[in-house]
Enzyme design. Structure first.
Site, PDB file in Angstrom:
ATOM      1  N   ASP A  28       0.839  -1.200   0.000  1.00 59.39           N
ATOM      2  CA  ASP A  28       0.000   0.000   0.000  1.00 59.39           C
ATOM      3  C   ASP A  28       0.879   1.258   0.000  1.00 59.39           C
ATOM      4  O   ASP A  28       2.021   1.225   0.483  1.00 59.39           O
ATOM      5  CB  ASP A  28      -0.888  -0.038   1.254  1.00 59.39           C
ATOM      6  CG  ASP A  28      -2.077   0.898   1.138  1.00 59.39           C
ATOM      7  OD1 ASP A  28      -2.298   1.461   0.049  1.00 59.39           O
ATOM      8  OD2 ASP A  28      -2.774   1.075   2.154  1.00 59.39           O
TER       9      ASP A  28
ATOM     10  N   ASN B 246     -10.251  -3.183  -7.188  1.00 59.46           N
ATOM     11  CA  ASN B 246      -9.465  -2.107  -7.800  1.00 59.46           C
ATOM     12  C   ASN B 246     -10.005  -1.658  -9.168  1.00 59.46           C
ATOM     13  O   ASN B 246      -9.623  -0.599  -9.669  1.00 59.46           O
ATOM     14  CB  ASN B 246      -7.989  -2.506  -7.929  1.00 59.46           C
ATOM     15  CG  ASN B 246      -7.222  -2.478  -6.625  1.00 59.46           C
ATOM     16  OD1 ASN B 246      -6.260  -3.231  -6.428  1.00 59.46           O
ATOM     17  ND2 ASN B 246      -7.626  -1.609  -5.690  1.00 59.46           N
TER      18      ASN B 246
HETATM   19  C1  FPP Z   1      -2.071   0.231  -3.363  1.00 62.68           C
HETATM   20  O1  FPP Z   1      -1.567   1.524  -3.210  1.00 62.68           O
HETATM   21  C2  FPP Z   1      -1.390  -0.384  -4.467  1.00 62.68           C
HETATM   22  C3  FPP Z   1      -2.004  -0.921  -5.559  1.00 62.68           C
HETATM   23  C4  FPP Z   1      -3.464  -0.964  -5.730  1.00 62.68           C
HETATM   24  C5  FPP Z   1      -1.217  -1.463  -6.672  1.00 62.68           C
HETATM   25  C6  FPP Z   1      -0.023  -2.223  -6.226  1.00 62.68           C
HETATM   26  C7  FPP Z   1       0.797  -2.597  -7.379  1.00 62.68           C
HETATM   27  C8  FPP Z   1       2.126  -2.623  -7.359  1.00 62.68           C
HETATM   28  C9  FPP Z   1       2.931  -2.298  -6.166  1.00 62.68           C
HETATM   29  C10 FPP Z   1       2.892  -3.064  -8.548  1.00 62.68           C
HETATM   30  C11 FPP Z   1       2.551  -4.462  -8.904  1.00 62.68           C
HETATM   31  C12 FPP Z   1       3.474  -5.042  -9.846  1.00 62.68           C
HETATM   32  C13 FPP Z   1       3.143  -5.935 -10.792  1.00 62.68           C
HETATM   33  C14 FPP Z   1       4.217  -6.527 -11.598  1.00 62.68           C
HETATM   34  C15 FPP Z   1       1.777  -6.331 -11.106  1.00 62.68           C
HETATM   35  P1  FPP Z   1      -2.517   2.762  -3.472  1.00 62.68           P
HETATM   36  O2  FPP Z   1      -2.482   3.094  -4.910  1.00 62.68           O
HETATM   37  O3  FPP Z   1      -3.890   2.456  -2.950  1.00 62.68           O
HETATM   38  O4  FPP Z   1      -1.817   3.847  -2.611  1.00 62.68           O
HETATM   39  P2  FPP Z   1      -2.535   4.999  -1.776  1.00 62.68           P
HETATM   40  O5  FPP Z   1      -3.361   4.320  -0.709  1.00 62.68           O
HETATM   41  O6  FPP Z   1      -1.392   5.768  -1.196  1.00 62.68           O
HETATM   42  O7  FPP Z   1      -3.363   5.796  -2.716  1.00 62.68           O
END
Ligand code: FPP
Length: 257
Positions: free
Chosen positions: A33, A81
């Site tokens: 996250d 998502n």
């Molecule tokens: C949550 O952070 C993260 C995600 C929904 C995406 C996670 C994906 C990756 C780390 C890369 C994955 C790699 C591959 C190869 C598929 P957020 O966007 O919700 O962060 P925030 O809460 O700060 O907005």
């Protein structure tokens, strides 16, 4: 749980020296996250955080493999998502393509086997194909399993398992009183992980302390470690710290020590 001494190669010191003995968790699961907040703090678009987060998956996978972790499960895209803006969803759908194009040689060199669990049929064709190709290319590797949860949701996973078990009963292949916990576990995506299907340690980055529909069945007796660090900033030292914390926990599984 096997007790092992671990040599922290990079720093040239032993974790054992710091804390007697370290128990390395066999299966570590991570809710990655904070990509969005990482980007916002740098006045960058959210997708820049996802790009950095993707690069960090590779760094942490190699570090986990060096630690002797057997399975690293990373929550990369949830069934919820899809509710994000289309541009962000499209970018996230492109990440497996970028990741495997960039990092397949590193994964092969590290003898890592890739697994992708989730509702892959619902993915764009190219995304689905690269995940299948990555699993195929690495299927003979014998090292750590890098297990991506992609278009994964635990409630849907359990619902699917219930449907499959109910069908087996309806078709006379299974009696109701034969259904036990193993029957359910055998119908989850994690069944292919065999004896390592349940995480020993769950890490969630970026300060939130919730499960967000991740591995609800499998985390029943896992140890949880939360850190305020945003995922793109999570380092191999942070991983080692989480492992140290895990190592000091006493797991009783409802019994007495
Ligand atoms: C949550 O952070 C993260 C995600 C929904 C995406 C996670 C994906 C990756 C780390 C890369 C994955 C790699 C591959 C190869 C598929 P957020 O966007 O919700 O962060 P925030 O809460 O700060 O907005």
């Amino acid at each position: 749980m096997q007790r092992v001494f671990f040599i922290a190669k990079k720093r040239g010191e032993t974790m054992a020296a710091q804390s007697d003995e370290i128990t390395i968790p066999k299966h570590v699961a991570i809710i990655m996250d904070g990509n969005g907040r990482w980007a916002k703090a740098r006045h960058l678009p959210r997708v820049a955080g996802h790009k950095e987060g993707m690069d960090n998956v590779k760094r942490i996978a190699i570090a986990a493999s060096h630690l002797g972790i057997k399975v690293l499960t990373v929550y990369a895209f949830s069934t919820e998502n899809w509710r994000r803006p289309t541009d962000e969803v499209n970018y996230l759908m492109g990440l497996p393509v970028r990741f495997f194009n960039h990092y397949m040689p590193d994964l092969m060199a590290e003898n890592v086997r890739v697994n992708v669990m989730g509702y892959l049929d619902e993915l764009p064709a190219q995304t689905r194909q690269v995940t299948l190709d990555a699993m195929d290319q690495t299927k003979n590797n014998t090292g750590m399993v890098l297990n991506f949860a992609f278009n994964y949701g635990a409630r849907k996973e359990i619902t699917t398992a219930v449907q499959q078990i109910a069908s087996a009963v309806a078709e006379g292949q299974l009696a109701v009183d034969e259904i036990n916990e193993k029957t359910v576990a055998d119908h989850l995506f994690t069944a292919s992980l065999g004896k390592w299907q349940d995480p020993d340690l769950l890490i969630r980055t970026s300060g939130e302390e919730r499960l967000s529909n991740f591995l609800l069945w499998q985390l029943a007796y896992s140890e949880f470690v939360f850190t305020d660090v945003h995922w793109p900033d999570f380092t191999s030292q942070d991983l080692e710290k989480a492992v140290q914390t895990f190592s000091h926990r006493q797991r009783r599984y409802g019994g007495l020590k």
